[in-house]
Design an enzyme around this catalytic site. Structure first.
Site, PDB file in Angstrom:
ATOM      1  CG  ASP A   1      68.422 -78.064  68.057  1.00 34.72           C
ATOM      2  OD1 ASP A   1      69.231 -78.894  67.620  1.00 34.72           O
ATOM      3  OD2 ASP A   1      67.231 -78.012  67.705  1.00 34.72           O
TER       4      ASP A   1
ATOM      5  CE  LYS B   1      65.678 -76.892  65.069  1.00 36.22           C
ATOM      6  NZ  LYS B   1      64.965 -78.130  64.845  1.00 36.22           N
TER       7      LYS B   1
HETATM    8  C1  SUD Z   1      65.646 -82.987  67.369  1.00 42.55           C
HETATM    9  C2  SUD Z   1      66.194 -81.615  67.252  1.00 42.55           C
HETATM   10  C3  SUD Z   1      66.885 -81.452  65.891  1.00 42.55           C
HETATM   11  O1  SUD Z   1      67.254 -80.143  65.633  1.00 42.55           O
HETATM   12  O2  SUD Z   1      65.263 -80.568  67.278  1.00 42.55           O
HETATM   13  P1  SUD Z   1      63.809 -80.137  67.764  1.00 42.55           P
HETATM   14  O3  SUD Z   1      62.769 -80.822  66.996  1.00 42.55           O
HETATM   15  O4  SUD Z   1      63.657 -80.427  69.231  1.00 42.55           O
HETATM   16  O5  SUD Z   1      63.810 -78.661  67.512  1.00 42.55           O
HETATM   17  C4  SUD Z   1      67.203 -81.344  68.370  1.00 42.55           C
HETATM   18  O6  SUD Z   1      68.364 -82.130  68.278  1.00 42.55           O
HETATM   19  C5  SUD Z   1      66.697 -81.342  69.765  1.00 42.55           C
HETATM   20  O7  SUD Z   1      67.418 -80.357  70.430  1.00 42.55           O
HETATM   21  P2  SUD Z   1      66.885 -79.673  71.778  1.00 42.55           P
HETATM   22  O8  SUD Z   1      65.437 -79.339  71.622  1.00 42.55           O
HETATM   23  O9  SUD Z   1      67.828 -78.573  72.124  1.00 42.55           O
HETATM   24  O10 SUD Z   1      67.015 -80.918  72.718  1.00 42.55           O
HETATM   25  P3  SUD Z   1      67.345 -81.033  74.276  1.00 42.55           P
HETATM   26  O11 SUD Z   1      66.536 -80.024  75.022  1.00 42.55           O
HETATM   27  O12 SUD Z   1      68.820 -81.070  74.484  1.00 42.55           O
HETATM   28  O13 SUD Z   1      66.776 -82.502  74.556  1.00 42.55           O
HETATM   29  C6  SUD Z   1      65.403 -82.799  74.657  1.00 42.55           C
HETATM   30  C7  SUD Z   1      65.269 -84.308  74.740  1.00 42.55           C
HETATM   31  O14 SUD Z   1      65.498 -84.871  73.449  1.00 42.55           O
HETATM   32  C8  SUD Z   1      66.324 -86.022  73.505  1.00 42.55           C
HETATM   33  N1  SUD Z   1      67.461 -85.865  72.579  1.00 42.55           N
HETATM   34  C9  SUD Z   1      67.813 -84.627  72.126  1.00 42.55           C
HETATM   35  C10 SUD Z   1      68.851 -84.502  71.210  1.00 42.55           C
HETATM   36  C11 SUD Z   1      69.521 -85.674  70.797  1.00 42.55           C
HETATM   37  N2  SUD Z   1      70.522 -85.606  69.931  1.00 42.55           N
HETATM   38  N3  SUD Z   1      69.158 -86.883  71.272  1.00 42.55           N
HETATM   39  C12 SUD Z   1      68.130 -86.999  72.149  1.00 42.55           C
HETATM   40  O15 SUD Z   1      67.801 -88.115  72.556  1.00 42.55           O
HETATM   41  C13 SUD Z   1      66.722 -86.209  74.940  1.00 42.55           C
HETATM   42  O16 SUD Z   1      65.927 -87.264  75.434  1.00 42.55           O
HETATM   43  C14 SUD Z   1      66.299 -84.949  75.662  1.00 42.55           C
HETATM   44  O17 SUD Z   1      65.688 -85.247  76.874  1.00 42.55           O
HETATM   45  N1  ADP Z   2      62.093 -69.048  75.388  1.00 39.54           N
HETATM   46  C1  ADP Z   2      61.514 -70.215  75.094  1.00 39.54           C
HETATM   47  N2  ADP Z   2      60.860 -70.344  73.938  1.00 39.54           N
HETATM   48  C2  ADP Z   2      60.279 -71.530  73.602  1.00 39.54           C
HETATM   49  N3  ADP Z   2      60.290 -72.614  74.369  1.00 39.54           N
HETATM   50  C3  ADP Z   2      60.937 -72.546  75.542  1.00 39.54           C
HETATM   51  C4  ADP Z   2      61.569 -71.347  75.949  1.00 39.54           C
HETATM   52  N4  ADP Z   2      62.118 -71.575  77.131  1.00 39.54           N
HETATM   53  C5  ADP Z   2      61.830 -72.846  77.467  1.00 39.54           C
HETATM   54  N5  ADP Z   2      61.120 -73.442  76.513  1.00 39.54           N
HETATM   55  C6  ADP Z   2      60.647 -74.861  76.529  1.00 39.54           C
HETATM   56  O1  ADP Z   2      61.319 -75.558  75.473  1.00 39.54           O
HETATM   57  C7  ADP Z   2      60.418 -76.403  74.753  1.00 39.54           C
HETATM   58  C8  ADP Z   2      60.907 -76.555  73.310  1.00 39.54           C
HETATM   59  O2  ADP Z   2      60.712 -75.358  72.686  1.00 39.54           O
HETATM   60  P1  ADP Z   2      61.180 -74.963  71.231  1.00 39.54           P
HETATM   61  O3  ADP Z   2      62.659 -74.805  71.168  1.00 39.54           O
HETATM   62  O4  ADP Z   2      60.409 -73.760  70.798  1.00 39.54           O
HETATM   63  O5  ADP Z   2      60.696 -76.181  70.340  1.00 39.54           O
HETATM   64  P2  ADP Z   2      61.455 -77.192  69.429  1.00 39.54           P
HETATM   65  O6  ADP Z   2      62.655 -77.713  70.209  1.00 39.54           O
HETATM   66  O7  ADP Z   2      60.456 -78.244  69.124  1.00 39.54           O
HETATM   67  O8  ADP Z   2      61.879 -76.444  68.228  1.00 39.54           O
HETATM   68  C9  ADP Z   2      59.055 -75.714  74.897  1.00 39.54           C
HETATM   69  O9  ADP Z   2      57.995 -76.624  74.845  1.00 39.54           O
HETATM   70  C10 ADP Z   2      59.144 -75.020  76.258  1.00 39.54           C
HETATM   71  O10 ADP Z   2      58.637 -75.843  77.282  1.00 39.54           O
END
Ligand code: SUD
Ligand code: ADP
Length: 281
Positions: free
Chosen positions: A136, A11
């Protein structure tokens, strides 16, 4: 034994606004999710024993921490499924790259096993299981280009023109939790008003991530030569949007060797959904 291969697409967050911090520590967001026709490849082979096993090329995540394993286990327990599965992962998406690889792997696992194990859960039920694995995961379960609100789970589908993206991974892994807990993160962007335009949006994490990681700043500057550049999610991947595959490939061809990248078009419907539907016909 039944075996099926499905893509877990990347995404991009075409914008990411942080509106507020909730009492539980999560942040209220507004973000535009689009899927790319590029992702991890997952192959599912059913087994008659209840065991769930994951085979990957040793990406450094123990099986019990892998979101694929957690997703399969969550569905198996929820529906008391008497079968098991072997899952093979070919990882193409950078971890901690902001392209949602882990969440997409989890969503593809839930969608595919819902079919293969004949669980018959609705999309809403699967999204409910998914959101406990990551904020996400629901958008990948719904599988449509959408503006997300809440922590990312309230989705409004939206249509976008077809574009090509060159996505660059600057070889730094960014922890989402670290960015969301940083005192310098802006957290008070007003909610979008009606008639908003993409050109007036931004990624609220970008300035902070650039300050913390000079490679991200360099990548964004380098991409600027080809068009407006932006970071996705909490980074570290950055992208530029182009009108044609040729133009996007040209950017990738000149990428400095210290970074990695890929080129892909957006996809209105997640490739995981399209592939699963084609299989059911
Ligand atoms: C910021 C975003 C935007 O798409 O993406 P990524 O850069 O990680 O891909 C997401 O909302 C990330 O989603 P995801 O990666 O699934 O987050 P989670 O595992 O639920 O949360 C990881 C950490 O991010 C913080 N978190 C996440 C989502 C949110 N709306 N508020 C937060 O504060 C929380 O502290 C949590 O401990
Ligand atoms: N199948 C998986 N692929 C990628 N990351 C994973 C997976 N399972 C657990 N993780 C954990 O989730 C974290 C976030 O991964 P990822 O979703 O790829 O990154 P982002 O949220 O930044 O897009 C990684 O650093 C890893 O520790």
């Amino acid at each position: 034994m039944t075996s099926v291969s499905i893509t877990a697409p990347a995404k991009l967050n075409l914008f990411l606004h942080i509106n507020n911090k909730r009492d539980d520590g999560y942040h209220e967001l507004e973000t535009l999710f689009t899927f790319l026709d590029f992702g991890d490849e997952l192959t599912f082979t059913l087994t008659n024993e209840k065991t769930i096993s994951l085979c990957d090329d040793n990406y450094g995540i123990p099986q019990h921490d892998n979101l694929i394993y957690k997703a399969a286990l969550a569905l198996q327990s929820y529906k008391k499924v008497p079968l098991g599965v072997n899952i093979k992962l070919i990882k193409k998406l950078p971890m901690g790259g902001g392209v949602g690889g882990g969440s997409s792997d989890a969503a593809t696992t839930l969608l595919t096993l819902n079919t293969l194990w004949n669980c018959q859960l609705t999309i809403a039920e699967l999204a409910n299981i998914g959101v406990k694995l990551g904020a996400d995961v629901p958008v990948f379960i719904h599988g449509k280009t959408a503006v997300a609100q809440g922590i990312g789970e309230k989705l409004t589908p939206i249509k976008l023109p077809k574009k090509w993206y060159c996505v660059v991974f600057p070889n730094v892994h960014i922890s989402t939790a670290e960015i969301f807990t940083h005192p310098d993160l802006p957290r008070n962007t007003p909610k979008l008003s009606e008639g908003w335009k993409l050109a007036e949006t931004q990624n609220d994490c970008e300035a902070l991530v650039k300050k913390l990681n000079s490679e991200v700043e360099k990548t964004l500057l380098w991409l600027l030569k080809y068009g407006p550049s932006r970071m996705t999610g909490t980074g570290a991947c950055c992208f530029v949007e182009l009108d044609s595959q040729i133009a996007a490939q040209r950017v990738l061809n000149s990428l400095p060797s210290c970074w990695q990248g890929f080129v892909a078009p957006n996809s209105a419907i997640s490739p995981a959904h399209t592939q699963l539907e084609a299989r059911l016909k």
